[in-house]
Structures are given as C-alpha cells and as structure tokens.
Design a protein around this motif. Sequence first.
Motif, PDB file in Angstrom:
ATOM      1  N   ILE A 111       0.904  -1.141  -0.011  1.00  0.00           N
ATOM      2  CA  ILE A 111       0.057  -0.101  -0.152  1.00  0.00           C
ATOM      3  C   ILE A 111       0.736   1.192   0.049  1.00  0.00           C
ATOM      4  CG2 ILE A 111      -0.210   0.036   2.421  1.00  0.00           C
ATOM      5  CD1 ILE A 111      -3.026   0.948   1.926  1.00  0.00           C
ATOM      6  N   ILE A 156      -3.639  -3.679  -1.346  1.00  0.00           N
ATOM      7  CA  ILE A 156      -4.454  -2.375  -1.831  1.00  0.00           C
ATOM      8  C   ILE A 156      -3.366  -1.413  -2.445  1.00  0.00           C
ATOM      9  CG2 ILE A 156      -5.606  -0.255  -0.706  1.00  0.00           C
ATOM     10  CD1 ILE A 156      -6.944  -2.819  -0.406  1.00  0.00           C
ATOM     11  N   VAL A 185     -12.224  -3.319  -1.526  1.00  0.00           N
ATOM     12  CA  VAL A 185     -12.578  -1.964  -1.424  1.00  0.00           C
ATOM     13  C   VAL A 185     -13.766  -1.488  -2.302  1.00  0.00           C
ATOM     14  CG1 VAL A 185     -11.595   0.422  -1.650  1.00  0.00           C
ATOM     15  CG2 VAL A 185     -10.137  -1.503  -0.770  1.00  0.00           C
ATOM     16  N   LEU A 234      -8.916   4.669   3.984  1.00  0.00           N
ATOM     17  CA  LEU A 234      -8.481   3.361   4.335  1.00  0.00           C
ATOM     18  C   LEU A 234      -8.605   2.933   5.397  1.00  0.00           C
ATOM     19  CD1 LEU A 234      -4.987   4.155   2.578  1.00  0.00           C
ATOM     20  CD2 LEU A 234      -6.684   2.844   1.792  1.00  0.00           C
ATOM     21  N   ASN A 235      -8.607   3.642   6.647  1.00  0.00           N
ATOM     22  CA  ASN A 235      -9.176   3.135   7.995  1.00  0.00           C
ATOM     23  C   ASN A 235     -10.284   2.910   8.095  1.00  0.00           C
ATOM     24  OD1 ASN A 235      -6.544   3.299   9.270  1.00  0.00           O
ATOM     25  ND2 ASN A 235      -6.850   5.536   9.456  1.00  0.00           N
ATOM     26  N   LEU A 281      -4.545  -4.759   4.596  1.00  0.00           N
ATOM     27  CA  LEU A 281      -4.325  -3.708   3.629  1.00  0.00           C
ATOM     28  C   LEU A 281      -3.478  -4.343   2.487  1.00  0.00           C
ATOM     29  CD1 LEU A 281      -4.490  -0.330   5.538  1.00  0.00           C
ATOM     30  CD2 LEU A 281      -6.236  -1.712   4.384  1.00  0.00           C
ATOM     31  N   ASP A 291      -7.584   1.092  -5.556  1.00  0.00           N
ATOM     32  CA  ASP A 291      -8.519   0.979  -4.353  1.00  0.00           C
ATOM     33  C   ASP A 291      -8.571   2.469  -3.959  1.00  0.00           C
ATOM     34  OD1 ASP A 291      -8.817  -1.955  -4.148  1.00  0.00           O
ATOM     35  OD2 ASP A 291      -6.747  -1.742  -4.057  1.00  0.00           O
ATOM     36  N   LEU A 292      -7.679   3.089  -4.008  1.00  0.00           N
ATOM     37  CA  LEU A 292      -7.546   4.713  -3.564  1.00  0.00           C
ATOM     38  C   LEU A 292      -6.834   5.402  -4.601  1.00  0.00           C
ATOM     39  CD1 LEU A 292      -8.580   6.821  -1.477  1.00  0.00           C
ATOM     40  CD2 LEU A 292      -6.255   6.447  -0.470  1.00  0.00           C
ATOM     41  N   VAL A 296      -2.795   2.575  -4.166  1.00  0.00           N
ATOM     42  CA  VAL A 296      -2.804   3.784  -3.896  1.00  0.00           C
ATOM     43  C   VAL A 296      -2.238   4.660  -5.098  1.00  0.00           C
ATOM     44  CG1 VAL A 296      -2.706   5.881  -2.700  1.00  0.00           C
ATOM     45  CG2 VAL A 296      -2.848   3.748  -1.570  1.00  0.00           C
ATOM     46  N   TYR A 320     -12.091   1.774   5.669  1.00  0.00           N
ATOM     47  CA  TYR A 320     -12.499   0.386   4.852  1.00  0.00           C
ATOM     48  C   TYR A 320     -11.662  -0.824   6.007  1.00  0.00           C
ATOM     49  CZ  TYR A 320     -10.822  -3.646   2.251  1.00  0.00           C
ATOM     50  OH  TYR A 320     -10.506  -4.913   1.776  1.00  0.00           O
ATOM     51  N   LYS A 321     -10.660  -0.680   6.669  1.00  0.00           N
ATOM     52  CA  LYS A 321     -10.102  -1.565   7.293  1.00  0.00           C
ATOM     53  C   LYS A 321     -10.939  -1.891   8.406  1.00  0.00           C
ATOM     54  CE  LYS A 321      -6.884  -0.366  10.277  1.00  0.00           C
ATOM     55  NZ  LYS A 321      -5.613  -0.023  11.018  1.00  0.00           N
TER      56      LYS A 321
END
Length: 782
Positions: free
Chosen positions: A390, A432, A515, A502-503, A429, A450-451, A434, A505-506
């Motif tokens: 990530i 994931i 995600v 992200l947090n 994560l 994902d982000l 970014v 989602y986690k």
Amino acid sequence: MSEFDFAHTSDVDEFDAGYKAFKAGTMSEERFTPFRLQMGVYGQRQEGVQMVRVKLPGGNLTPDQLDVIGDCVADYAGRLPTDGTLSVAPEKFAHVTTRQDIQANFVSLDDVPAFLRRLDAAGLTTREACGNTIRNVSTCFLAGSCPAEHADVSVHARRFAEYFLRHPLAQQFPRKFKVNFSGCATDCGLGGMHDIGFIATEQNGVKGFKVWAAGGLSSQPMSALLLEEFIEESQILLVGEALMRMHFKFSDRKRRARARMKYVAQKLGAEGFIEEYRKQRAVIESTHADDAGYPEANWRTPTGALPHSDSGVVDQHNGQQAILLNLFRGDLTPAQCHAVANAARAAGTESLRVTTEQGVVIADVDAANVAAAQKVLNDAGLSTDYARGIADVVACPGTETCRLGITSSRGLAEALQPMMADLKKDPTLAGITVKASGCQHSCGRHHIADLGFHGMAKKVAGQAVPHYQLHVGGSGVGGSPLAFATDPVPAKYAPEAGIAVLNAYKDGRDADESVHDWASRIGKDGIAAILAPFAADAGEVEGLIYDWSENEAFNTKGNKKGECAGAVLSMSDALISEAEYELLLARAHTDAMFWAEAATALRRSAISTARAFLVAYGEAPEDDALVFGLLMGNATSDAEVMTGFNAVQSALMNIDLGNPGPGVTSLKRVQSDWLALAQVRFAAVPADDAPVQEAVVEPEPAVAAGMVELDLSGVACPMNFVKTKIKLSTMPVGAQLAVILDDGAPINNVPLSLEEQGQKILVKEKLSATQWRIVVEKSSQI
C-alpha cells in the motif's frame, strides 16, 4: 535480449539529421515537434529542456543496459530550464513509468543526439515511446516467473512490439494506442484499461488468449469489452492489426480528445464494434496465414497463486526467487541504477524488469544469492520490504514537469508516505493500491486504484485552490469495474482524507470484502460522510492555496498549445503511412497471387497518396471518388506528380480481369514509384536537392489595395488552418488577412496555431452565435 530487434542506428541518424536541420532553421518547429515525439523526446512544462523516454517492451532490460541509462542520466539530465522557472538545477533521476518505460527529465535538446547514440549502442531505443504510435507494450510484473501463469507473456509482448515498431500502419495513428499482455486470469497487466488486452488461457487443451479491447482511462474512463473469448497464440498479430486498422480508420483525427479506441466502441456500440473488427480481420486474414506460435514463451500448467511476501522476495515457478524492489515515486538516482545492476550481478542473473507500479524486479535468483543482492540494494538506500504494498504510491509527474499537470501529484505521494508507515504492515491492507494523477488524464491511473487521487482546481472564497477528487474501489482487470468518484477535498487535506478512507475500510469491511464491494455497500453518502471533515473552509483559504512541494500560490498557468499545426502534419504524414501500409498489404497479396485483393490495396494506396498531395492545396474531400479529379484540377503544373499519377491511372485501367497478374504487378511498380515521390516530398528531413511542393495560387493584392478576406464558414479543423496558411503564403509580410471562422474548435484552434507560427492576431470579433472574424497580420514567412 539479442533475439529481439528493437534498436536501429538509422533511427538515431535520422533524428540527428532532423535536429541539425531544426537548429539550422531549415526545419520548422511545427515540423520538428512531431518528428522528435516519434523518437520519444517530449517537451516539458519548463522551456528549453526535454524528457527522453526509453521504450522497454515488457519492462525488460539487462544490468549493462541499466548502467548505460544511469550514466546517461548522470551526464545529460538535470539541466536548468531556459525560462527562469528554476534557479537550482533539478535532481537527476531515471524515472520508471506506468508503462514500463524509463525516462529522464530536464535534458537539453543539444544533448539528445548523444543520449540516443549511447542508448542505441546498448541495444536500447526511444523510437515510438511518445507520439501517435503503439506505446510501450506492457506485461504483468512477474511475467516468466509467476507460479500462476500459463505462459511467459513477456515473449509475446516483445514479439508484438518488435513486429509493429516502425510498421507503416502504426506510425501516424489519430492518437496513441496501448497494448498489454497478462499471463493468467488474475490479469496483473490490467487488460480492462487497454486498447487491447491479451490474457493467456487454455481452452480444450489448446493454448491461447482471451482478448479485451477498447478500454481506456483519462477524463472519460471506459472499461474494455470482451472481443474474443479465445484465440490461438498464432493469431495475436492478426487480431492486433485488425484492431489497429479500426483505430486508423475510425478514430477522430479532428478532435484529439476523442481520438481513442474507446470512442470508436462508444460510437459503433459493442455489437457494431465487434462486427467491424470481423470485417477488418477478414481483409488481412490471408496475410497472416503463416504466423506461428512462440515456443520460447514456455507454456505451462499453473502451479500456484500469485505470490506475495512482506520481505519483497517471492518464489518463482522454477524454484528460483524474484526480488521486488520498492522505488519511491519510481525514481532511481544514477548511483542507484548502478546499484540495481550490481545487485543483479551479485544475484547471478541478467534478468531485470521495471513494472507498471513504478518498481523493479530482479528475477531468476538462486535462494543462496538473495542476501548478497539485498545488501547491495540496502547500501544504496533501496528497500525490498513491503514492495508492491500500500505504501508504494504510484504518481505521475504532475506539475513538476508535465505541461498538463494541475497539481503536484509527486508532492502528494511524498506527503502520504510517512502516514503509511504502519498501514503497510497491516495484513488487512495487503495488496491495496494507491495511485495519484496531477490532472484528469489519469497517467497515474487513479481510476483503477483502490484509492485514487486526481488533481483539479476549485475556487474557495473566490480564490483558486488545488484540490483532489478521490476515487475508491477501482480495478483495471478485464471485466472489473472502475473506481467510484467522490467529493473533492483541498490538496492540503488530501493525505489525511485518503488515510481516513483506508481506515474506514479496514475497520468497516465484512470478512474479505474488497474495497469496491465495501464502497458499493456504504454508498456515496457513506463515503461523503468520511470525507466531510476535510471539506474546504473559506476562513482557511490562505493556508490552502499552496500545493504540496510548491512555494508559490496555486495557479493554473500552463503551456497551452494550439493543435491545428500538429493536426495538419499528422494529416499528410498519416496519409503517407496509410499508402505505405496498403502497399505492404498489396505486396503480400501479390506474393500469394491474390490478385483482386492486391489490386484493391493498390487502389487504396493510390488514393491515400493523392490525398497527401492534396493537403498542400487545402483539399480534403470526404468522398474517395472525388480525389483523383481534385488532384488533376490542382496539380496540373506539377510535372512529377502528374507523371506518376498518369502512370498509376493507366495501370489501373489496363488490368486484364481474365489474366490480372501482369497488370497488378505493373500497378504495384508504378504505385511504388509514385509513393516514393510523395515520401520524398513529405519527408521529415528533406534531402538537400528535394523539391518543395507548393500550391499554385495567384498572388493576392497587398494591404494597400484593400484587405483580403477568406471565408472559411463550414470548413472544419485542420483544413481551415491549411487554407489560411496557403492564403498567407501568397501575401507579403505586413499584409493583413481577414478570416471568417466557425464557433467552437475553429475559433479556439486556428488563432493559437497562427500565433505559434509567428503571425499576429490583430482582431478577434464575434459576428454571430455561430461565426467569428479574425484579422491576421503576416509577420513571418510561412
């Protein structure tokens, strides 16, 4: 790597000649720009410096080649721009791109020929790394090594690139064209976002590929459509060429923003697109009858899943290991280039690969050599821990060097990095992605992250403030959805906003929920609630107007360029390429004694050649039936053109349908000669004794006798610009020309392009809702 033929010294010789002609003033900047783009030399945001891009099909290179790149970066990159935008020389980096290229920035044009010669000597090329060409053919990052793969698709990627490099069909597309190969259904190569995505598979014991087509990102992302459920390996080039014919024929040359395959699919519809593909494929089927498979691709039965390890060292299918290298923003200093090369040598391997995630893979390493390689890397400040995790934020150049950049995406990546120190260790994560882009064009691939972050400008309390729109839950895998767009947040708050997503989602996901599935479940309102605390506050605007890594208040100044001139050149160049391509097909059909097909291709070649000659007369008829008549009407005083044309006409009319072989062979000969004349006339670097084609137009009276007026109502770009240039060429310096232009693209593009060529726009007035009038003063020779 020697079995693949990429670097040709003649390319560098041609570039050197063009560079010298440009410096001597015998090649205009208008002509030189697409010429250098074809050789992977790209203008930057800053004036006086260039970006040089090395084309690496499948990302493959050797340690020795990486040494050469490092030396070239040390010797030629990092020059100061000439526009005063920088007072301190920029850092020297070899930058890994999201297409598995390596590029160097801030290179003086004067140093480019020497740069290219050193690359050429190492078997490396920059040819067609930029421009309206097939861009670098990419693969999954572990191609040739992955336990999940059916085949080593790096072989297919390199063969595909080799076949179409310098191919006449691929020299003058309406715009760029992107191709990818993946080794298994995991589709790490991301076939769903490409013009063509080939995914290795097996059907009923036969090895082959699933094919996706017409995907793309930028400001209007579209997922690819499934074109072929299965093709045999030997059909790869056939399928590729059929789709390229569609791009060449149907993509919009007048509107660059819509000149991509995804818009062809949108226009024709999925069924119409596939039907047209079948038609184009049928035209060239026989020319690919002898295509074979690739034994060295090492087809196999998958033995495991895509490997992952927090250490960055993963197991290959052959018992060896691969070392995944973490590069911050894809950058390697010259010393680090040498360190990676030396690490490969310490590992006992020649196998290096750069990845679309801006990383590096050292492949085919014996387990006993891993520690030695890692020590060399660590001593150079390079890490393998959590590689491809990530924290490996992908970022495009943004405002650091890109003319289109709006925000500092590289600055954003730097701001995100420390915030991910703990997140990268969280197994929840793992995997994931970014990604950050400095504008809507998605060079950082934010739509498939994902982000994702994409830079934009937005006013707060009347001031322009850099913002990022967040994108959540995207994938570039064939058949998978793109990301959800969310509310924009100020650039200064974007890192915290991203971490909050992200947090959330986690902490809020269900079991192994992706995600995308999580974002779908909580919906737009749920994501908006997460981002609400990061909205812009008008009272804090003074703290928001500075972008990451920027010392000046945010502005959207850019180097906007009119595109009429480039479009005119692409018209003549594209027509010559089309004529060359049809002649190539005719030769293949003739060799196979397919006389009817050969005659058809030769007629198409002749029509394209005639159209190329007509460009200089401001003529671009829609109907092929008008082409020959218009040429006779315009070029009567050009003996060479008319001699060739008459020979082609005579050969066309004298083909004996009962015994077509001799007639088609004769037509092939005279069309080859006529096309050769066009190639000389339109050559990027004209021969010293080559005649220059000029339209024969009666001189207009000078300004003293009254202003000349040119009514171009209803004439679209770029022919309105061509006709304006032709008219100005008959007038003395200082004369004025009034031009009537339509609203929209004509009034937006023509004045800009004229100014770029040194002419003055004295008046620009709106006559009605649909028409404008400009007055041009001829200030320089055309």
